[in-house]
Design an enzyme around this catalytic site. Structure first.
Site, mmCIF file in Angstrom:
data_model
loop_
_atom_site.group_PDB
_atom_site.id
_atom_site.type_symbol
_atom_site.label_atom_id
_atom_site.label_comp_id
_atom_site.label_asym_id
_atom_site.label_seq_id
_atom_site.Cartn_x
_atom_site.Cartn_y
_atom_site.Cartn_z
ATOM 1 N N ASP A 49 -27.007 96.538 -57.840
ATOM 2 C CA ASP A 49 -26.108 96.098 -58.902
ATOM 3 C C ASP A 49 -26.542 96.822 -60.183
ATOM 4 O OD1 ASP A 49 -24.248 94.539 -60.382
ATOM 5 O OD2 ASP A 49 -25.813 93.082 -60.844
ATOM 6 N N ASP A 55 -28.210 90.505 -59.132
ATOM 7 C CA ASP A 55 -28.576 89.287 -59.867
ATOM 8 C C ASP A 55 -27.435 88.310 -60.051
ATOM 9 O OD1 ASP A 55 -27.167 90.924 -61.876
ATOM 10 O OD2 ASP A 55 -27.860 89.374 -63.272
#
Length: 342
Positions: free
Chosen positions: A77, A280
């Site tokens: 990410d 996350d």
């Protein structure tokens, strides 16, 4: 050493060392513990959570032993993983050290960044050509030019980089572009009188950031967004960290992007691949779920607080992500790993 710190070391599988031992440790050894320059606020719940989702740093040797003999593929990410979460999304820059770590890992293993932001914006932040990019939660992916994949050719276009290497751009939400542009204008008009709102155009989806919106104004913001969505039944709302995201209602998310990239890399249903996904956000859970269902690889969550997650392992912060990538690339170099390009 206090009881909380002692329990933290125990949960992370670490043994506290004396000051003289700490001073003699090499930089490489920092990967076995929490980031030395970063204060860590720990509570009892986090300590218990760490036992269920142990640190990928302290567990590194055990993890890598399982991956031996397989092709590691790294998925990352961006916000909150490669860069810290910041108050202004336009200023979410990654550090030069993190860029170097991502560059090193991409030289060892196929590496992709999957983000909710537009693909172009993520590339502008990362500025690395040896990485595959997937923006808009996977709805805009540039990947290897494998000719015989099972995805709709109507949404795939050939592209070339500056060196003449061929890639395929896959955009399964292409039909929604006119509607997204219309919604962009509408959501800006509806929220222009709500202080603190920032609307981000991520091409195939829209992000309505409310980090700077007063608590008393949030209800009005959500109401305006929901009223607008009522006029666009082919879109739906998802939620992230201080952001409302408007996305086309197609079965496509970060987990689907992960599967697409694995297939185009030649690893469709292959037992020879070992994917690692680090993220996350709630939207990364879709990718974590895919890895759990495949029964291979490691989903790793970046979090400093206890959270419900499908991830098996954890990292505390982007600083620890950097340490993990550095250690993984060093292991790759030591074992002769070279990223396989299509």
């Amino acid at each position: 050493m206090g009881r909380v710190a002692s329990k933290l070391y125990d949960a992370m599988g670490m043994k506290p060392s004396s000051q003289s031992e700490s001073m003699s440790k090499s930089r490489h050894d920092h990967a076995d513990g929490a980031y030395a320059g970063e204060p860590v606020a720990i509570d009892q719940n986090y300590i218990s959570w760490l036992r269920e989702h142990p640190s990928a740093l302290t567990s590194f040797n055990r993890m890598i032993n399982v991956a031996k003999g397989k092709q590691i593929v790294v998925f990352l990410d961006y916000d909150g993983t490669l860069s810290p979460i910041v108050s202004d999304p336009e200023l979410a820059f990654m550090s030069d050290q993190m860029r170097a770590a991502v560059c090193d890992i991409s030289n060892c293993f196929p590496t992709a960044i999957i983000s909710g932001r537009s693909r172009e914006k993520v590339y502008d932040f990362v500025k690395l050509d040896g990485v595959y990019y997937s923006g808009s939660h996977g709805m805009d992916t540039i990947g290897p030019a494998l000719k015989n994949n099972s995805y709709d050719k109507n949404y795939q276009q050939r592209s070339f980089d500056n060196e003449g290497n061929e890639f395929i751009v896959f955009q399964p939400a292409q039909d929604f572009l006119p509607a997204v542009k219309k919604m962009l204008t509408e959501v800006k008009e509806r929220t222009q009188n709500i202080p603190g709102v920032a609307v981000e155009d991520n091409r195939f989806c829209l992000s309505v950031h409310y980090r700077h919106v007063k608590d008393e104004d949030y209800g009005r913001l959500e109401e305006e967004v929901m009223l607008m969505l009522a006029n666009h039944p082919n879109f739906h709302l998802t939620r992230g960290k201080k952001v409302l995201e408007l996305r086309p209602s197609i079965k496509w998310n970060k987990g689907d992007a992960l599967k697409y990239l694995l297939e185009t890399l030649g690893f469709h249903k292959s037992g020879d691949v070992f994917p690692i996904y680090i993220g996350d956000d709630k939207t990364d859970e879709d990718a974590f779920k895919v890895l759990r269902e495949r029964g291979e690889g490691y989903p790793i969550i970046v979090s400093s607080t206890p959270r419900d997650t499908m991830a098996l392992y954890s990292l505390h912060s982007p600083s620890e992500v950097q340490l993990f990538l550095t250690r993984l690339s060093q292991w790759g170099l030591d074992n002769g790993a070279t990223a396989r390009r299509q």
